[in-house]
Design a protein around this motif. Structure first.
Motif, mmCIF file in Angstrom:
data_model
loop_
_atom_site.group_PDB
_atom_site.id
_atom_site.type_symbol
_atom_site.label_atom_id
_atom_site.label_comp_id
_atom_site.label_asym_id
_atom_site.label_seq_id
_atom_site.Cartn_x
_atom_site.Cartn_y
_atom_site.Cartn_z
ATOM 1 N N PRO A 199 -15.914 81.629 49.098
ATOM 2 C CA PRO A 199 -16.002 80.982 47.791
ATOM 3 C C PRO A 199 -16.092 79.456 47.906
ATOM 4 C CG PRO A 199 -14.149 82.491 47.898
ATOM 5 C CD PRO A 199 -14.658 82.343 49.282
ATOM 6 N N ARG A 224 -9.353 81.800 49.735
ATOM 7 C CA ARG A 224 -8.139 82.458 50.215
ATOM 8 C C ARG A 224 -8.529 83.445 51.312
ATOM 9 N NH1 ARG A 224 -5.048 85.046 45.438
ATOM 10 N NH2 ARG A 224 -7.162 85.361 44.674
ATOM 11 N N SER A 234 -7.375 86.286 51.991
ATOM 12 C CA SER A 234 -7.482 87.685 51.577
ATOM 13 C C SER A 234 -8.842 87.963 50.943
ATOM 14 C CB SER A 234 -6.360 88.007 50.584
ATOM 15 O OG SER A 234 -6.448 87.148 49.480
ATOM 16 N N VAL A 235 -9.370 86.995 50.184
ATOM 17 C CA VAL A 235 -10.675 87.204 49.547
ATOM 18 C C VAL A 235 -11.756 87.341 50.605
ATOM 19 C CG1 VAL A 235 -12.434 86.110 48.111
ATOM 20 C CG2 VAL A 235 -10.027 86.001 47.440
ATOM 21 N N TRP A 274 -11.397 88.072 53.774
ATOM 22 C CA TRP A 274 -11.153 89.255 54.592
ATOM 23 C C TRP A 274 -11.704 90.507 53.915
ATOM 24 C CZ3 TRP A 274 -10.554 91.172 59.049
ATOM 25 C CH2 TRP A 274 -10.005 92.450 59.225
ATOM 26 N N ARG A 316 -14.113 90.736 52.036
ATOM 27 C CA ARG A 316 -15.574 90.765 52.044
ATOM 28 C C ARG A 316 -16.162 91.000 53.435
ATOM 29 N NH1 ARG A 316 -16.734 85.759 47.904
ATOM 30 N NH2 ARG A 316 -16.059 86.864 46.041
ATOM 31 N N ALA A 329 -14.365 92.673 56.139
ATOM 32 C CA ALA A 329 -13.735 93.722 56.944
ATOM 33 C C ALA A 329 -14.730 94.827 57.289
ATOM 34 C CB ALA A 329 -12.531 94.290 56.193
ATOM 35 N N LEU A 337 -17.615 93.766 59.561
ATOM 36 C CA LEU A 337 -17.128 93.528 60.915
ATOM 37 C C LEU A 337 -16.976 94.845 61.668
ATOM 38 C CD1 LEU A 337 -16.529 90.943 62.338
ATOM 39 C CD2 LEU A 337 -14.120 91.171 61.747
#
Lengths: 677, 375
Positions: free
Chosen positions: A429, A434, A436-437, A439, A441, A443, A446
């Motif tokens: 963003p 952040r 978590s945001v 991650w 997107r 995970a 990957l």
């Protein structure tokens, strides 16, 4: 006669450029561009007439022009005759001039009343017109007339710049350089590169105009952003075509050799890529304003440096068919561009640039920053590697070489980092990201990428760098696809039809999605470079008729020689049967050959390439001794992915241009309707 | 939370699988062919266009690659082979210069560049925002940007991209910015000092002219092989002395191309005993038309006309396109054997060829006229 017309056109170009600069300079005060109309018409006409008269002389076999006598012949086929207009130095400057005046005309059409920025940019472009047409009039004059032919009546022994000098036209010419008349791509590759090179002078002109007049803000960038993307797309296309040309035609079994002349085209591409990205941040968030000025100046300077390296014959390279005496002139121009632009930057940048602080380094802006750092570091490293032998010879009198092993080793880590940034950046963003945001997107992509890596390793790819590139490339592509699917699903959930929402997502932010398409292309190119360089099977074999040799998963049999005579060349080749690895089943016939051109004793090898889904088989005829044949056989895995990736990259660039253009039309229509209501 | 754990576990598992799959096999010593290929990639072909021995498509490159393969098979180490090449051809055969002495800069400069970039960014992040006196157009631009920042932030907060704490902080910043910009009294841009700019431009253009002339003069004074005049020597055999070539040949006796070139020089310079030594070495290994023809001519000049004629005739058999052989044939036949018809045949074959230098053509034509008169 043609010499006179062409030379007068060149002089008119110089005069028109001077008038454009002078009147532009005057008009920046009043903001009235009407006085520029005549100089623009003059330079455009001059560029077109110069180019057309050169082509007319070439096609009409007017050997009274030295350029025509040295670079074409009566037996040259028509396509190569047309391309001969830019196959040698003097003609290529004419083509450069033609592209440049085309851009002057285009910019001129977009300059309205009170547009001081645009008027100033035209004045700067006028200066470049003066330089290039001045070059045509002096050091690199394509319209020199032949005053003495060689005794045999072929070629021009001495010439004069004066177009009315007593002419002694040879009966025939030497013909083009054999390397250049060996393939049709010669006609396409240089113009594409030139549109890219010359196109990059437009954002430069606007930047100089803004600095010289202390015009604050991002207007210069706003107005040239899409130009830069068009120029960048053509530069990409030109480089890809050049790679394809050397792969399909030159026969040394490669598409990229880290040759100085190749680097010369790659350097502006790298910096232009950095510029396109940092321009996005300035337009979106107002940061990196001074940096963008630095980048646009560097890009322009690197195009001049590239021309110098290519055209001066300073560097030993496989491309050194372009040696000439324009080197000092280009070097001086480069010095003036650097001193003038950066001098202006030092004096004026603080007056036009504001530099707001980043909200956070962990953000899209931060990744853009990393991307810029990496791309400029990449360019800097390639520049050092290219210039190092020159500098050392000039200052320490020692001769050294810097080649593929150095460039491969140094740029590999940078390429890894760039791919990583390319995967993470576009889904990070703006403002503040952040963990978590981000991650959430990345995970899944990957995991997909790692799984592909595991599969590749199990299938037998044991080279760690290759697997890493495959993992990172897949990661880039998977991230983009996941993000795209996510956006489409949002629309579908709102009740729109799937197909309509797909096009809607693409059309809503064409700049962004065009960029992502280019990213997919670059990731494909990276994967293909890894597989074709690290997993290539290479064999230099000697065979006599009837011999079979196993190369990788194939078997090669020498069936027999063949030869034929064409109007402009003699062709000698070998018929090769490509068999399965047990030498039992025939797959294909291949015909690598060597061409000898009239008027040249330099033979040119033309390889034969068989493209398949898994790999390319590439056979090049390296030499013949009695009945013994020397063959270079290569098996390049996934070669087609390289060409596909290049095409996708260019498509992405052009899509973001076309899409934003359409979007702007729609917006202006909406505004007009609102006004009417 | 559980989904996150699954994700993480999957990731760790995949990374482990990848590491296991890529773990190097125990016996991974490179084969002879691999070592040869790697060395040929690292070394520049001395008489090609800057390409590596592996890449260059020339006979010399092929010979050098065979030489490397032989040395590898003989048991020489990589370093020994590289040292040999450096000793023979100079350090410019190394395509990846060692990071010592001058070569250190090649590695240091990019590192310094990276460090400079990082320092620049760190400095920028810490320094305060700087703004020039705001002009009317720019204030409008910045105000629009700050307002769209606010709108975008709201959207980002709604979708959860930006957390509530960050949103509050950023909103504060943007609102303060809007307030500040609204309170400004923007000025119109002051007219730029055009005269100074004009003087600067004129000085610059004078610089162009001076620099161009200067560089051109300096470049003209340079010996061929210098920086600006191009052709840095190593690409062309012309700049290598006979003694250097002898050294190279002594080191690589079977690089026949270079031996042929050197013998050709001796032949041109009429140093026949040196030429003969090299040509005979070549003829022991292959039937080479140039060697045969030149040996034949030297034999003829030494008085052995018949032996000479046989050599030259063999040269034509080996390569029917080796033009000098026809010139020799014509001369030997005409002057030693009074064979005017034979001379005419050779000369006509010679004159039918393309690309014959003008002076040779003229001589051949005059001899042809003479021979025709006698025939």
């Amino acid at each position: 006669m043609i010499a006179l017309v062409g030379f007068v056109a060149v002089l008119a170009g110089v005069a028109g450029g001077l008038a454009l600069t002078y009147r532009g300079w005057r008009a920046t005060r009043t903001g009235d561009p009407s006085s520029l109309r005549i100089p623009i018409v003059v330079v455009v006409t001059a560029g077109v007439v110069a180019f057309v008269s050169l082509e007319a002389a070439i096609i009409g076999h007017d050997f009274s022009l030295e350029y025509v006598a040295q670079n074409t012949s009566r037996s040259t086929p028509l396509v190569f005759l047309l391309a001969s207009a830019w196959a040698a130095l003097e003609g290529s400057i004419v083509l450069w001039g033609l592209v440049l005046v085309g851009f002057v005309w285009w910019v001129g059409r977009r300059v309205g009343d009170g547009d001081r920025l645009g008027i100033g940019a035209l004045a700067v472009l006028g200066l470049t017109v003066v330089f290039w047409f001045g070059l045509m009039a002096t050091a690199s004059n394509p319209f020199r007339v032949c005053t003495e032919a060689f005794a045999g009546g072929v070629g021009c022994a001495s010439s004069s710049w004066f177009p009315l000098a007593a002419v002694a036209a040879p009966l025939d010419g030497f013909g083009p350089n054999p390397l250049l008349q060996n393939h049709i791509l010669m006609a396409v590759h240089p113009p594409m590169l030139y549109v890219g090179y010359v196109g990059l002078s437009v954002p430069f002109a606007f930047a100089i105009s803004a600095m010289a007049q202390s015009l604050q803000g991002s207007a210069w960038l706003e107005r040239t952003h899409r130009w830069s993307i068009v120029a960048w797309s053509f530069l990409t296309l030109g480089i890809a075509l050049g790679a394809w040309w050397s792969y399909e035609v030159l026969g040394w079994g490669g598409y990229w050799a880290w040759d100085p002349v190749e680097n010369a085209a790659f350097l502006p591409w790298l910096v232009a890529t950095a510029f396109i990205h940092s321009a996005v941040v300035q337009r979106r968030r107002g940061v990196l304003q001074a940096w963008n000025l630095v980048l646009v100046i560097s890009t322009f300077a690197l195009t001049i440096l590239g021309t110098f390296l290519t055209r001066s014959g300073t560097i030993v390279s496989v491309h050194s068919f372009t040696q000439s005496a324009v080197g000092p002139v280009l070097l001086a121009f480069l010095a003036v561009v650097l001193i003038g632009s950066f001098g202006l930057f030092a004096l004026r940048a603080h007056r036009i640039v504001s530099s707001p602080r980043l909200d956070s380094l962990a953000s899209r802006e931060g990744v853009f920053l990393a991307n810029n750092l990496l791309l400029t570091l990449y360019a800097f490293t390639v520049l050092i590697g290219t210039m190092y032998p020159l500098a050392l010879e000039a200052f320490a009198g020692r001769q050294v070489s810097v080649g593929r092993p150095f460039f491969d080793r140094v740029t590999l880590p940078i390429a890894f980092a760039l791919l990583l940034a390319m995967g993470v950046g576009p889904i990070t963003p703006y403002r503040v990201a952040r963990g978590s945001v981000v991650w959430r997107r990345i995970a899944l992509p990957l995991q997909v990428a790692l799984a592909v890596g595991v599969v590749a390793a199990i299938l037998g790819v044991q080279s760690v760098p290759v697997v890493l590139i495959v993992v990172l490339g897949t990661f880039v592509i998977a991230t983009i696809l996941r993000h795209f699917v996510g956006q489409v699903r949002v629309l579908v959930r709102r009740g729109e039809r799937p197909l309509a929402s797909t096009t809607k997502v693409l059309g809503r932010e064409p700049g962004y999605w065009g960029g992502q398409v280019s990213h997919i292309g670059v990731a494909l190119v990276a994967i293909a470079i890894a597989t074709t360089t690290a997993l290539v099977t290479r064999a230099e074999i000697q065979v006599v008729q009837g011999d079979t040799v196993v190369v990788g998963d194939y078997c090669v049999e020498y069936v027999g020689p063949f030869s034929r005579v064409e109007p402009n060349r003699a062709v000698e080749g070998a018929e090769i049967a490509l068999l399965s690895s047990d030498c039992a089943t025939e797959i294909d016939r291949m015909f690598p050959r060597v061409n000898r051109y009239l008027g040249s004793n330099q033979p040119v090898a033309t390889p034969d390439v068989r493209t398949g889904l898994v790999d390319d088989v590439y056979v090049s005829l390296n030499g013949v001794q009695d009945d013994r044949l020397f063959l270079d056989v290569f098996v390049f895995p996934l070669m087609w992915v390289l060409w596909l990736g290049s095409a996708v990259t260019v498509t992405g660039g052009l899509w973001s241009y076309v899409g934003t253009r359409r979007l702007r039309r729609v917006e202006s229509l909406q505004i007009r309707e609102e006004v009417r209501a | 939370v559980s989904r996150r754990m699954v994700n993480l576990g999957l990731l760790v598992g995949l990374v482990t699988a990848l590491v296991i799959a890529l773990w190097p096999a125990p016996d991974s010593a490179p084969s002879h062919a691999e070592r040869t290929a790697a060395l040929a990639d690292e070394l520049r072909c001395p008489y090609c266009s800057g390409e590596s021995i592996a890449d260059a498509p020339s006979a010399i490159a092929r010979d050098l690659q065979d030489f490397i393969a032989e040395e590898v098979a003989r048991g020489a180490s990589d370093d020994e082979i590289i040292d040999f090449f450096v000793a023979t051809y100079g350090e410019q055969v190394l395509l990846d210069p060692p990071a010592t002495g001058w070569g250190l800069w090649l590695w240091l400069l990019p590192l310094l560049g990276l460090m400079a970039g990082v320092v620049l960014i760190a400095h920028r992040l810490r320094s305060d925002t700087v703004s020039p006196p705001a002009h009317r157009a720019v204030v409008a631009e910045q105000l629009a940007a700050a307002r769209s920042d606010l709108a975008e932030l709201e959207q980002q907060e709604a979708t959860g991209e930006v957390g509530p704490d960050d949103a509050v902080r950023l909103r504060g910043t943007y609102e303060a910015e809007v307030a500040l910009l609204e309170g400004l009294d923007p000025s119109d841009p002051e007219p730029t000092d055009r005269r100074r700019l004009l003087v600067g431009a004129l000085v610059l253009i004078a610089g162009v002219v001076a620099l161009t002339v200067g560089v051109a003069v300096v470049a003209d004074d340079r010996a061929p092989g210098g920086l600006i005049t191009g052709d840095t020597g190593a690409t062309s055999l012309d700049d290598v002395t006979n003694e250097e070539m002898e050294l190279v040949i002594a080191e690589n006796p079977d690089v026949l191309g270079m031996r042929l070139a050197l013998a050709g020089r001796y032949f041109e310079a009429a140093e026949f005993s040196d030429a003969l030594r090299h040509y005979l070495y070549i003829l022991d290994r292959q039937d080479n038309a140039e060697a045969l023809a030149n040996v034949g001519w030297m034999t003829f000049l030494s008085g052995e006309a018949e032996a000479g004629l046989r050599f030259v005739e063999r040269a034509v058999d080996v390569d029917a396109d080796h033009l000098p052989a026809y010139w020799f044939l014509a001369n030997i036949r005409f002057f030693a054997f009074d064979d005017a018809n034979g001379a005419v045949a050779s000369l006509e074959r010679l004159l039918a060829a393309d690309g014959l230098p003008d002076d040779i053509r003229a001589e051949a034509q005059s001899l042809l006229a003479q021979a025709k008169a006698e025939a």
